[in-house]
Design a protein around this motif. Structure first.
Motif, PDB file in Angstrom:
ATOM      1  N   GLY A   1       4.772   2.367 -12.219  1.00 47.77           N
ATOM      2  CA  GLY A   1       3.794   1.315 -12.003  1.00 47.77           C
ATOM      3  C   GLY A   1       3.725   0.984 -10.529  1.00 47.77           C
ATOM      4  N   TYR A   2       2.588   0.501 -10.096  1.00 50.90           N
ATOM      5  CA  TYR A   2       2.376   0.243  -8.670  1.00 50.90           C
ATOM      6  C   TYR A   2       3.321  -0.832  -8.128  1.00 50.90           C
ATOM      7  N   GLU A   3       3.462  -1.940  -8.839  1.00 52.59           N
ATOM      8  CA  GLU A   3       4.261  -3.050  -8.341  1.00 52.59           C
ATOM      9  C   GLU A   3       5.731  -2.681  -8.197  1.00 52.59           C
TER      10      GLU A   3
ATOM     11  N   GLU B   1      -1.629  -2.517 -14.675  1.00 50.92           N
ATOM     12  CA  GLU B   1      -1.139  -3.389 -13.607  1.00 50.92           C
ATOM     13  C   GLU B   1      -2.086  -4.517 -13.233  1.00 50.92           C
TER      14      GLU B   1
ATOM     15  N   SER C   1      -1.457  -8.179 -10.710  1.00 53.30           N
ATOM     16  CA  SER C   1      -1.442  -7.805  -9.296  1.00 53.30           C
ATOM     17  C   SER C   1      -2.876  -7.625  -8.825  1.00 53.30           C
TER      18      SER C   1
END
Length: 203
Positions: free
Chosen positions: A24-26, A114, A118
């Motif tokens: 995941g990006y975060e 996400e 975010s």
């Protein structure tokens, strides 16, 4: 001083795409990305000043590049063709990648997962779809000026057209391993979308 290269830049984007999809990006970190690439964070930042700019590069490379390719038709070789032909060609080029590229589908899924907690959704939209919608809207506005389409909000018409083109493929985002679509299926979907759009937008 180390020389930056396009090959190295592409390798960073590929590794970042894999990392973003896995964690995941975060939760993805530049430390982990540097570890996987066998380099330093300083090297990463010499190519991309932030994780956000790296995400934009990943999105453009894996998920929205097809939109740029598709909209190029709207301002170049297809402008002498009929409105129906131009819109059909645009839709087919877009769906061909959107439905048959596993990496693009994975990035779209990551963004959906996400976006609720975010800014990734906004970053994603700004990295590709926004520009494509704007170009499509300008093309439709020109068609309205020529009397080919009823006068209306061109931006809204662009969004509506894109929604029609993708209407039959959106469920693929929720399927585990959707089968690729062949060109005949894509052409049928786009033909239906273009027909419905023109029925509601022409005089």
């Amino acid at each position: 001083m180390k020389v930056r290269t396009e090959a190295r830049r592409e390798a960073i984007i590929d590794a970042a795409a894999q990392l973003f999809q896995e964690t995941g990006y975060e939760r993805a970190s530049m430390n982990e990305l540097a570890r996987r690439l066998g380099g330093s964070k300083a090297t990463l930042y010499s190519y991309f000043p932030s994780k956000e700019s790296l995400l934009v590069a990943v999105v453009k490379a894996y998920a929205t590049g097809h939109l740029s390719d598709a909209v190029s038709d709207l301002t170049s070789a297809w402008t002498d063709a009929s409105l129906e032909t131009i819109l059909t060609r645009f839709g087919e080029r877009m769906l061909l990648v959107l439905t048959n590229d596993a990496s693009a589908l994975a990035v779209y899924r990551m963004v959906l997962a996400e976006s609720g907690h975010s800014d990734i959704g906004t970053l994603f939209y700004d990295a590709g779809p926004r520009e494509s919608v704007d170009i499509l809207a300008k093309f439709l506005a020109s068609a309205m000026e020529r009397g080919q389409l009823v006068q209306a909000d061109a931006h809204l018409r662009a969004v509506q057209f894109l929604a029609l083109v993708t209407a039959q493929t959106n469920t693929r985002l929720y399927q585990r391993n959707p089968a690729p679509l062949d060109i005949a299926e894509i052409r049928q979907m786009v033909s239906s979308a273009v027909d419905m759009f023109l029925r509601g937008a022409v005089r």
